[in-house]
Design a protein around this motif. Structure first.
Motif, PDB file in Angstrom:
ATOM      1  N   TYR A  74       0.806  -1.218   0.000  1.00 12.83           N
ATOM      2  CA  TYR A  74       0.000   0.000   0.000  1.00 12.83           C
ATOM      3  C   TYR A  74       0.843   1.273   0.000  1.00 12.83           C
ATOM      4  O   TYR A  74       0.292   2.362   0.001  1.00 12.83           O
ATOM      5  CB  TYR A  74      -0.899   0.055   1.239  1.00 12.83           C
ATOM      6  CG  TYR A  74      -2.014  -0.960   1.276  1.00 12.83           C
ATOM      7  CD1 TYR A  74      -2.529  -1.521   0.116  1.00 12.83           C
ATOM      8  CD2 TYR A  74      -2.564  -1.345   2.484  1.00 12.83           C
ATOM      9  CE1 TYR A  74      -3.550  -2.448   0.171  1.00 12.83           C
ATOM     10  CE2 TYR A  74      -3.590  -2.269   2.540  1.00 12.83           C
ATOM     11  CZ  TYR A  74      -4.072  -2.811   1.381  1.00 12.83           C
ATOM     12  OH  TYR A  74      -5.078  -3.715   1.432  1.00 12.83           O
ATOM     13  N   VAL A  75       2.136   1.168   0.037  1.00 10.05           N
ATOM     14  CA  VAL A  75       2.994   2.345   0.186  1.00 10.05           C
ATOM     15  C   VAL A  75       3.437   2.868  -1.174  1.00 10.05           C
ATOM     16  O   VAL A  75       3.311   2.203  -2.206  1.00 10.05           O
ATOM     17  CB  VAL A  75       4.228   2.024   1.056  1.00 10.05           C
ATOM     18  CG1 VAL A  75       3.816   1.698   2.470  1.00 10.05           C
ATOM     19  CG2 VAL A  75       5.046   0.912   0.469  1.00 10.05           C
ATOM     20  N   ALA A  76       3.966   4.081  -1.169  1.00  6.21           N
ATOM     21  CA  ALA A  76       4.478   4.693  -2.392  1.00  6.21           C
ATOM     22  C   ALA A  76       5.700   3.918  -2.892  1.00  6.21           C
ATOM     23  O   ALA A  76       6.361   3.220  -2.113  1.00  6.21           O
ATOM     24  CB  ALA A  76       4.857   6.146  -2.120  1.00  6.21           C
ATOM     25  N   PRO A  77       6.019   4.043  -4.165  1.00  7.27           N
ATOM     26  CA  PRO A  77       7.146   3.271  -4.718  1.00  7.27           C
ATOM     27  C   PRO A  77       8.480   3.531  -4.018  1.00  7.27           C
ATOM     28  O   PRO A  77       9.308   2.631  -3.921  1.00  7.27           O
ATOM     29  CB  PRO A  77       7.209   3.728  -6.174  1.00  7.27           C
ATOM     30  CG  PRO A  77       5.856   4.204  -6.490  1.00  7.27           C
ATOM     31  CD  PRO A  77       5.291   4.745  -5.216  1.00  7.27           C
ATOM     32  N   ARG A  78       8.701   4.725  -3.512  1.00  5.10           N
ATOM     33  CA  ARG A  78       9.995   4.995  -2.871  1.00  5.10           C
ATOM     34  C   ARG A  78      10.146   4.292  -1.526  1.00  5.10           C
ATOM     35  O   ARG A  78      11.246   4.168  -1.014  1.00  5.10           O
ATOM     36  CB  ARG A  78      10.205   6.490  -2.702  1.00  5.10           C
ATOM     37  CG  ARG A  78       9.245   7.131  -1.747  1.00  5.10           C
ATOM     38  CD  ARG A  78       9.525   8.599  -1.645  1.00  5.10           C
ATOM     39  NE  ARG A  78       8.572   9.219  -0.741  1.00  5.10           N
ATOM     40  CZ  ARG A  78       8.753  10.366  -0.174  1.00  5.10           C
ATOM     41  NH1 ARG A  78       9.851  11.052  -0.427  1.00  5.10           N
ATOM     42  NH2 ARG A  78       7.860  10.851   0.624  1.00  5.10           N
ATOM     43  N   PHE A  79       9.042   3.830  -0.938  1.00  6.15           N
ATOM     44  CA  PHE A  79       9.098   3.134   0.347  1.00  6.15           C
ATOM     45  C   PHE A  79       9.049   1.616   0.194  1.00  6.15           C
ATOM     46  O   PHE A  79       9.141   0.900   1.184  1.00  6.15           O
ATOM     47  CB  PHE A  79       7.957   3.565   1.260  1.00  6.15           C
ATOM     48  CG  PHE A  79       8.057   4.985   1.687  1.00  6.15           C
ATOM     49  CD1 PHE A  79       9.135   5.424   2.422  1.00  6.15           C
ATOM     50  CD2 PHE A  79       7.058   5.875   1.370  1.00  6.15           C
ATOM     51  CE1 PHE A  79       9.231   6.730   2.826  1.00  6.15           C
ATOM     52  CE2 PHE A  79       7.132   7.193   1.778  1.00  6.15           C
ATOM     53  CZ  PHE A  79       8.223   7.620   2.499  1.00  6.15           C
ATOM     54  N   LYS A  80       8.910   1.111  -1.010  1.00  9.25           N
ATOM     55  CA  LYS A  80       8.856  -0.327  -1.207  1.00  9.25           C
ATOM     56  C   LYS A  80      10.239  -0.927  -0.989  1.00  9.25           C
ATOM     57  O   LYS A  80      11.255  -0.292  -1.179  1.00  9.25           O
ATOM     58  CB  LYS A  80       8.360  -0.652  -2.613  1.00  9.25           C
ATOM     59  CG  LYS A  80       6.907  -0.284  -2.785  1.00  9.25           C
ATOM     60  CD  LYS A  80       6.413  -0.659  -4.138  1.00  9.25           C
ATOM     61  CE  LYS A  80       4.937  -0.234  -4.233  1.00  9.25           C
ATOM     62  NZ  LYS A  80       4.386  -0.494  -5.532  1.00  9.25           N
ATOM     63  N   ALA A  81      10.246  -2.188  -0.577  1.00 11.36           N
ATOM     64  CA  ALA A  81      11.515  -2.882  -0.325  1.00 11.36           C
ATOM     65  C   ALA A  81      12.282  -3.018  -1.632  1.00 11.36           C
ATOM     66  O   ALA A  81      11.727  -3.328  -2.680  1.00 11.36           O
ATOM     67  CB  ALA A  81      11.243  -4.243   0.289  1.00 11.36           C
TER      68      ALA A  81
END
Length: 86
Positions: A74-81
């Motif tokens: 559910y997070v923005a792309p910059r916070f994805k692993a």
């Protein structure tokens, strides 16, 4: 029975930091407004303890929410692993 117990433990893992953050906020508020009474000094120990409790409670709940949202994508792309390249 095991499912009910695990759900209860999960709820307590969120309720305890929430109560801790609430108590910390109320402690900071009381210490701050105590300086406006007739005695006129601030309880710095109570304020610092409240600040620590508030910070720890909010950080735990925020981190738990962020970890859950990252796991469910559910997070923005910059916070994805980040994925490792082979």
């Amino acid at each position: 029975m095991k499912d009910k117990l695990s759900r209860f433990v999960a709820i307590m893992l969120l309720v305890i930091p929430g109560v801790m953050a609430t108590y910390g906020f109320l402690s900071m508020k009381d210490a701050f407004f105590h300086q406006f009474e007739a005695e006129g000094y601030m309880h710095w120990g109570k304020f610092i303890l409240g600040f620590i409790l508030f910070g720890l409670g909010v950080a735990f709940i925020g981190g738990w929410t962020f970890f859950r949202d990252r796991k469910r994508n559910y997070v923005a792309p910059r916070f994805k692993a980040k994925r490792r390249r082979q």
